[in-house]
Design a protein around this motif. Sequence first.
Motif, PDB file in Angstrom:
ATOM      1  N   GLU A 185       5.297 -11.907   8.610  1.00 24.10           N
ATOM      2  CA  GLU A 185       4.516 -10.990   9.447  1.00 24.10           C
ATOM      3  C   GLU A 185       4.495  -9.579   8.847  1.00 24.10           C
ATOM      4  O   GLU A 185       3.447  -8.933   8.773  1.00 24.10           O
ATOM      5  CB  GLU A 185       5.108 -10.953  10.859  1.00 24.10           C
ATOM      6  N   LEU A 186       5.666  -9.129   8.389  1.00 22.39           N
ATOM      7  CA  LEU A 186       5.731  -7.785   7.810  1.00 22.39           C
ATOM      8  C   LEU A 186       4.902  -7.726   6.522  1.00 22.39           C
ATOM      9  O   LEU A 186       4.157  -6.764   6.296  1.00 22.39           O
ATOM     10  CB  LEU A 186       7.187  -7.397   7.529  1.00 22.39           C
ATOM     11  N   LEU A 187       5.007  -8.752   5.696  1.00 20.67           N
ATOM     12  CA  LEU A 187       4.237  -8.763   4.447  1.00 20.67           C
ATOM     13  C   LEU A 187       2.736  -8.754   4.731  1.00 20.67           C
ATOM     14  O   LEU A 187       1.975  -8.062   4.047  1.00 20.67           O
ATOM     15  CB  LEU A 187       4.630  -9.988   3.605  1.00 20.67           C
ATOM     16  N   ASP A 234       1.341  -7.470   7.368  1.00 21.21           N
ATOM     17  CA  ASP A 234       1.011  -6.130   7.871  1.00 21.21           C
ATOM     18  C   ASP A 234       0.922  -5.105   6.740  1.00 21.21           C
ATOM     19  O   ASP A 234       0.101  -4.186   6.782  1.00 21.21           O
ATOM     20  CB  ASP A 234       2.058  -5.680   8.894  1.00 21.21           C
ATOM     21  N   LEU A 235       1.768  -5.268   5.723  1.00 18.48           N
ATOM     22  CA  LEU A 235       1.720  -4.334   4.600  1.00 18.48           C
ATOM     23  C   LEU A 235       0.408  -4.495   3.823  1.00 18.48           C
ATOM     24  O   LEU A 235      -0.194  -3.502   3.398  1.00 18.48           O
ATOM     25  CB  LEU A 235       2.922  -4.549   3.671  1.00 18.48           C
ATOM     26  N   CYS A 236      -0.016  -5.735   3.653  1.00 22.00           N
ATOM     27  CA  CYS A 236      -1.299  -5.966   2.976  1.00 22.00           C
ATOM     28  C   CYS A 236      -2.452  -5.377   3.800  1.00 22.00           C
ATOM     29  O   CYS A 236      -3.387  -4.779   3.266  1.00 22.00           O
ATOM     30  CB  CYS A 236      -1.526  -7.469   2.770  1.00 22.00           C
ATOM     31  N   LEU A 237      -2.331  -5.538   5.110  1.00 19.56           N
ATOM     32  CA  LEU A 237      -3.353  -4.989   6.003  1.00 19.56           C
ATOM     33  C   LEU A 237      -3.368  -3.461   5.923  1.00 19.56           C
ATOM     34  O   LEU A 237      -4.426  -2.829   5.941  1.00 19.56           O
ATOM     35  CB  LEU A 237      -3.044  -5.454   7.434  1.00 19.56           C
ATOM     36  N   LEU A 238      -2.177  -2.883   5.811  1.00 19.92           N
ATOM     37  CA  LEU A 238      -2.079  -1.419   5.726  1.00 19.92           C
ATOM     38  C   LEU A 238      -2.789  -0.900   4.473  1.00 19.92           C
ATOM     39  O   LEU A 238      -3.457   0.142   4.512  1.00 19.92           O
ATOM     40  CB  LEU A 238      -0.605  -0.991   5.699  1.00 19.92           C
ATOM     41  N   ALA A 239      -2.637  -1.621   3.370  1.00 18.97           N
ATOM     42  CA  ALA A 239      -3.327  -1.196   2.141  1.00 18.97           C
ATOM     43  C   ALA A 239      -4.838  -1.145   2.369  1.00 18.97           C
ATOM     44  O   ALA A 239      -5.518  -0.231   1.891  1.00 18.97           O
ATOM     45  CB  ALA A 239      -2.976  -2.149   0.998  1.00 18.97           C
ATOM     46  N   ARG A 240      -5.362  -2.109   3.125  1.00 17.73           N
ATOM     47  CA  ARG A 240      -6.802  -2.098   3.419  1.00 17.73           C
ATOM     48  C   ARG A 240      -7.156  -0.991   4.415  1.00 17.73           C
ATOM     49  O   ARG A 240      -8.144  -0.291   4.258  1.00 17.73           O
ATOM     50  CB  ARG A 240      -7.226  -3.444   4.032  1.00 17.73           C
ATOM     51  N   GLU A 241      -6.311  -0.848   5.421  1.00 17.12           N
ATOM     52  CA  GLU A 241      -6.600   0.143   6.462  1.00 17.12           C
ATOM     53  C   GLU A 241      -6.620   1.562   5.891  1.00 17.12           C
ATOM     54  O   GLU A 241      -7.444   2.378   6.266  1.00 17.12           O
ATOM     55  CB  GLU A 241      -5.553   0.050   7.578  1.00 17.12           C
ATOM     56  N   THR A 242      -5.704   1.829   4.976  1.00 20.62           N
ATOM     57  CA  THR A 242      -5.663   3.184   4.407  1.00 20.62           C
ATOM     58  C   THR A 242      -6.891   3.456   3.554  1.00 20.62           C
ATOM     59  O   THR A 242      -7.291   4.609   3.400  1.00 20.62           O
ATOM     60  CB  THR A 242      -4.387   3.391   3.564  1.00 20.62           C
ATOM     61  N   SER A 243      -7.482   2.403   3.024  1.00 19.59           N
ATOM     62  CA  SER A 243      -8.717   2.598   2.269  1.00 19.59           C
ATOM     63  C   SER A 243      -9.801   3.156   3.179  1.00 19.59           C
ATOM     64  O   SER A 243     -10.500   4.115   2.854  1.00 19.59           O
ATOM     65  CB  SER A 243      -9.171   1.272   1.662  1.00 19.59           C
ATOM     66  N   LEU A 259      -6.530  -1.724  -4.452  1.00 22.58           N
ATOM     67  CA  LEU A 259      -6.061  -2.508  -3.304  1.00 22.58           C
ATOM     68  C   LEU A 259      -4.995  -3.508  -3.756  1.00 22.58           C
ATOM     69  O   LEU A 259      -3.948  -3.648  -3.121  1.00 22.58           O
ATOM     70  CB  LEU A 259      -7.243  -3.239  -2.654  1.00 22.58           C
ATOM     71  N   LEU A 318      -1.751  -1.691  -4.488  1.00 27.15           N
ATOM     72  CA  LEU A 318      -1.038  -1.287  -3.271  1.00 27.15           C
ATOM     73  C   LEU A 318      -0.410  -2.493  -2.575  1.00 27.15           C
ATOM     74  O   LEU A 318       0.733  -2.418  -2.107  1.00 27.15           O
ATOM     75  CB  LEU A 318      -1.996  -0.562  -2.318  1.00 27.15           C
ATOM     76  N   GLN A 319      -1.149  -3.564  -2.530  1.00 25.76           N
ATOM     77  CA  GLN A 319      -0.600  -4.752  -1.852  1.00 25.76           C
ATOM     78  C   GLN A 319       0.574  -5.326  -2.629  1.00 25.76           C
ATOM     79  O   GLN A 319       1.581  -5.731  -2.057  1.00 25.76           O
ATOM     80  CB  GLN A 319      -1.708  -5.801  -1.672  1.00 25.76           C
ATOM     81  N   SER A 374       3.590  -2.835  -2.221  1.00 23.43           N
ATOM     82  CA  SER A 374       3.894  -2.298  -0.898  1.00 23.43           C
ATOM     83  C   SER A 374       5.342  -2.519  -0.464  1.00 23.43           C
ATOM     84  O   SER A 374       5.977  -1.619   0.099  1.00 23.43           O
ATOM     85  CB  SER A 374       2.945  -2.888   0.145  1.00 23.43           C
ATOM     86  N   MET A 432      -0.102   5.448   0.573  1.00 22.71           N
ATOM     87  CA  MET A 432      -1.311   4.647   0.344  1.00 22.71           C
ATOM     88  C   MET A 432      -2.575   5.484   0.514  1.00 22.71           C
ATOM     89  O   MET A 432      -3.524   5.378  -0.268  1.00 22.71           O
ATOM     90  CB  MET A 432      -1.326   3.445   1.288  1.00 22.71           C
ATOM     91  N   LEU A 433      -2.557   6.340   1.521  1.00 23.69           N
ATOM     92  CA  LEU A 433      -3.723   7.212   1.729  1.00 23.69           C
ATOM     93  C   LEU A 433      -3.958   8.100   0.512  1.00 23.69           C
ATOM     94  O   LEU A 433      -5.089   8.247   0.036  1.00 23.69           O
ATOM     95  CB  LEU A 433      -3.489   8.102   2.955  1.00 23.69           C
ATOM     96  N   TRP A 487      -5.385   6.171  -2.422  1.00 26.42           N
ATOM     97  CA  TRP A 487      -6.831   5.952  -2.309  1.00 26.42           C
ATOM     98  C   TRP A 487      -7.604   7.220  -2.628  1.00 26.42           C
ATOM     99  O   TRP A 487      -8.642   7.181  -3.285  1.00 26.42           O
ATOM    100  CB  TRP A 487      -7.179   5.476  -0.886  1.00 26.42           C
ATOM    101  N   LEU A 539      -1.255  -0.133  13.723  1.00 28.25           N
ATOM    102  CA  LEU A 539      -0.603  -0.949  12.701  1.00 28.25           C
ATOM    103  C   LEU A 539       0.722  -0.305  12.251  1.00 28.25           C
ATOM    104  O   LEU A 539       1.735  -0.994  12.100  1.00 28.25           O
ATOM    105  CB  LEU A 539      -1.539  -1.134  11.499  1.00 28.25           C
ATOM    106  N   GLN A 593       8.930  -3.361  13.543  1.00 27.27           N
ATOM    107  CA  GLN A 593       9.572  -4.426  12.758  1.00 27.27           C
ATOM    108  C   GLN A 593      10.751  -3.869  11.956  1.00 27.27           C
ATOM    109  O   GLN A 593      11.782  -4.523  11.816  1.00 27.27           O
ATOM    110  CB  GLN A 593       8.557  -5.063  11.807  1.00 27.27           C
TER     111      GLN A 593
END
Lengths: 210, 168
Positions: free
Chosen positions: A20-22, A24-33, B10, B13-14, B17, B42-43, B46, B84, B91
């Motif tokens: 779940e954490l992993l 979320d971290l991948c999602l965060l990379a997209r969200e920050t974009s 991307l 970063l992934q 991370s 991350m911000l 980008w 998020l 967590q």
Amino acid sequence: MTLDELLDNSRPQIAQRTPELLDDLCLLARETSAMSSQPRGRRRATIASLVAIAVFGLGTAAVASGHLPFGWTTTTGGHCLITSASVIMADPTTTGSEAAFQHSTTAQREAAVKEANRYLTGYEFAGIDVPSAVATWKRSEAAAIAAQPVASERQPRLEGDELEVEAMRYRVQSDLKTHIEKLGLPFDALMPIFESTGTVGPDGVFRCGG
Amino acid sequence: MSDSDGQSILGLLQHTSTELLAFFERRVLPREDAADLLNETMLQAWRREDSVPEDHERRRMWLFTIAHNVLLNHQRSSRRRSELITKIRQQLAVYQPVLDGSESSEVRDVVLRLPKEQRELVLLIHWDGFTINESAEILGVNASTARSRYAQARAVLRTHLGDATPDT
């Protein structure tokens, strides 16, 4: 247990990397974009090799001085450039500055910072005899290395462009120290900052621009 | 490698991370703040997409240099949290780290009392696995300065940790 093992083992524990954490971290990379204001689709025209600003000392508040930038050609053919020289107040918890803070007043320390920056602004970098500065640095370096008790951990001797840049920094800092102490002000309460352009290559060697 | 659609950064970063998160987890309290700092890193990455190096290993160093600067600015920064980030913080708080032995705590205490320019070098090398040259780059000092500081730090640590640290 060796020192390396002790230090490696002193690493604090981190949170468990759950799926779940992993995710979320991948999602965060997209969200920050999406959150960043940088428009997509803009590509740099060229990518030069990474040009590092070598900062000697800590801090980032360097101020360009009147006689800077100052450049010279090194014996290895590199063109070195000192871009700024300035002084900020040292961190009182840093070894070497604690005594200076104990034995000086706030007014003295502030006066030292002000006077040091005034001095550096008027400093004649072009008047430095580079071979003489290098010789002085080498003597200081040899003394420092001799004082390091564990042979395998002694610092390596500087060479090439790195040697000349460091020698120049050392000369300016020595002159500054003499000047500040002559005025009865606490030099050890200061944090000199010198910046020069150069590149640290993949081999870890610092080189000035070609 | 094209950055034109943002896929390159991307992926970087992934891929990085969890390492970046660990970098912050080991340095900030409360530990949940690591989520905010990762977000800020991350911000900034980008926003600086145009300056990302081509070389794979240089890109990682570029990212950790940003992370180090974010850490330096941590106390000054004001933060807005997305849902998020709040979830990631939760967590980090829930998964309490296992308590380690007294010896590790003692060593850590000695390390954390080093002067900060020596301390951060030791942490980057022994906690994060960087070489001295890589650590120098992240901290913005030249390699010789880093080597000198590291040698000084080891001498101090040997003094304080005494018999537990025979020469190797």
